[in-house]
Design a protein around this motif. Sequence first.
Motif, PDB file in Angstrom:
ATOM      1  N   ILE A 212       6.540  -8.822  53.717  1.00 54.88           N
ATOM      2  CA  ILE A 212       5.740  -7.606  53.891  1.00 54.88           C
ATOM      3  C   ILE A 212       5.627  -7.355  55.387  1.00 54.88           C
ATOM      4  O   ILE A 212       4.749  -7.903  56.068  1.00 54.88           O
ATOM      5  CB  ILE A 212       4.360  -7.745  53.221  1.00 54.88           C
ATOM      6  N   THR A 213       6.543  -6.551  55.913  1.00 54.57           N
ATOM      7  CA  THR A 213       6.718  -6.387  57.365  1.00 54.57           C
ATOM      8  C   THR A 213       6.703  -4.929  57.814  1.00 54.57           C
ATOM      9  O   THR A 213       6.912  -4.650  58.994  1.00 54.57           O
ATOM     10  CB  THR A 213       8.056  -7.010  57.786  1.00 54.57           C
ATOM     11  N   GLY A 214       6.493  -4.013  56.872  1.00 58.06           N
ATOM     12  CA  GLY A 214       6.607  -2.594  57.208  1.00 58.06           C
ATOM     13  C   GLY A 214       8.024  -2.080  57.079  1.00 58.06           C
ATOM     14  O   GLY A 214       8.308  -0.939  57.473  1.00 58.06           O
TER      15      GLY A 214
ATOM     16  N   VAL B  78       1.861  -2.058  67.160  1.00 59.63           N
ATOM     17  CA  VAL B  78       2.257  -1.527  65.851  1.00 59.63           C
ATOM     18  C   VAL B  78       3.468  -2.280  65.312  1.00 59.63           C
ATOM     19  O   VAL B  78       3.430  -2.843  64.208  1.00 59.63           O
ATOM     20  CB  VAL B  78       2.594  -0.022  65.920  1.00 59.63           C
ATOM     21  N   CYS B  79       4.570  -2.290  66.091  1.00 56.32           N
ATOM     22  CA  CYS B  79       5.838  -2.768  65.523  1.00 56.32           C
ATOM     23  C   CYS B  79       6.590  -3.738  66.430  1.00 56.32           C
ATOM     24  O   CYS B  79       7.813  -3.848  66.336  1.00 56.32           O
ATOM     25  CB  CYS B  79       6.728  -1.574  65.173  1.00 56.32           C
TER      26      CYS B  79
ATOM     27  N   THR C  68      -1.223  -1.875  59.810  1.00 52.68           N
ATOM     28  CA  THR C  68      -1.680  -2.326  58.493  1.00 52.68           C
ATOM     29  C   THR C  68      -1.296  -1.311  57.416  1.00 52.68           C
ATOM     30  O   THR C  68      -0.910  -1.669  56.299  1.00 52.68           O
ATOM     31  CB  THR C  68      -3.203  -2.549  58.500  1.00 52.68           C
ATOM     32  N   TRP C  69      -1.412  -0.033  57.747  1.00 50.75           N
ATOM     33  CA  TRP C  69      -0.973   1.024  56.834  1.00 50.75           C
ATOM     34  C   TRP C  69       0.503   0.856  56.477  1.00 50.75           C
ATOM     35  O   TRP C  69       0.900   1.014  55.312  1.00 50.75           O
ATOM     36  CB  TRP C  69      -1.210   2.392  57.466  1.00 50.75           C
ATOM     37  N   ALA C  70       1.350   0.557  57.477  1.00 48.25           N
ATOM     38  CA  ALA C  70       2.783   0.395  57.215  1.00 48.25           C
ATOM     39  C   ALA C  70       3.034  -0.737  56.222  1.00 48.25           C
ATOM     40  O   ALA C  70       3.895  -0.621  55.341  1.00 48.25           O
ATOM     41  CB  ALA C  70       3.529   0.138  58.527  1.00 48.25           C
TER      42      ALA C  70
END
Length: 408
Positions: A147-149, A194-195, A357-359
């Motif tokens: 679960i990494t976006g 974010v990323c 977190t949304w991603a």
Amino acid sequence: MKKSAKKVQQKNKKTKKEYFFSWECIKNNTVNILVIVSAILLFNYFRTPVFKIDTTTKLYFETPFTHIPNFDDDESQISWNWFEVMSADITKIDLSNIGNKINFLSFDTNAMLPSADKLPAGFNPNTALENGKNPGLGVRDLHAKGITGKGITVAIIDNGLNIDHQEYKDNLLHYETIGKTFINYHGPAVTSLVCGKTIGVAPEAKLVYFATGFVPTTENEKFDITNDITALNKILNMNKRLPKDKRISAVSISRGWYPENERGAEFKKIVSDLIESGVLVVTANAWDYYGNIAMFGPANRMGNSNPDDVNSYGTRFDMDFIVPAGGRTTAGPVNPDYYMYWGDGGWSWAVPYIVGTWALAKQVYPDLMPKEFLQIAHETGYRLENQNGGYNIVIQPTKIIEYLQNKK
């Protein structure tokens, strides 16, 4: 006479080539011509890539900074006076007696800090820097489960970006400068939160980036919302051209615009349109769009404490919903392997944590809507008792994912 008339007739008759370029042909075939022209324009529109990386605009670079406060002030004042050592040598300064005030220290990988005997007991800069790369609160456990976006695209609107930093260069789909801006610590920091590959909450999320002149570049200039509005409109238009599973899913803007700002109402309208279309937009005053469920603030963490322990976090702000911000390490603007550690964090660092977190959540539950996500984040948060006898709700990414997995 007949022969002469025939010659005149032949002379007046246009060849096919002449007729094709004549006004008579245009009048007789107006509809056909409009159809052909429209088809050509549509073909070129859809053939043009939605995303591009444009680095033709040369941006100036704001140099790092160092500021050591007056330690006679109380702790709350120190945090606002800043305690930052960026690319400087302070090895001769004795900080051993400042106690917990060391937790406000921010520094970079080029800083030369005092030896252990000149620092408060228990504080290790190297440990703080490495701990700060961990998003905390179980996020890396989610990464280990895949679960990494991945498959999710997010947008950031901020200052200019050094696009070659090792944390996020492979995530970048689109980079565009709108208006006058510059490169400093802010853009690389929020992007990596974010990323970032080793820092980000969603290390495999794809990135669309707009450099919009985040703050005034001279004393005579004022904050201007115009470029941000342009970027938001571009995001709306990009999503119209993209298939549903490739659309920009969230927008991170680490500042607040209010309706009373010039063009503030227009900004709010575009944000509301994006939210209604399923795009999460997070600003430093997100409660203006979502209500109390987005009444969030930054949480700090002591530099050597456990990032995954919810009890490591707290806030000095009167906010019930808090998000990790202080005690974080981010990418920096100087070169591809340059990092900065932030002892004290604000809303700028909290916004990308929520978007990251949304991603993760969107990867697990693609039909998730923005207000629903924030409601779940609020309801699944950990109630952490604070010094005032009340509690703060600490975001819990693992609980959000668990909730959505059960919902499926």
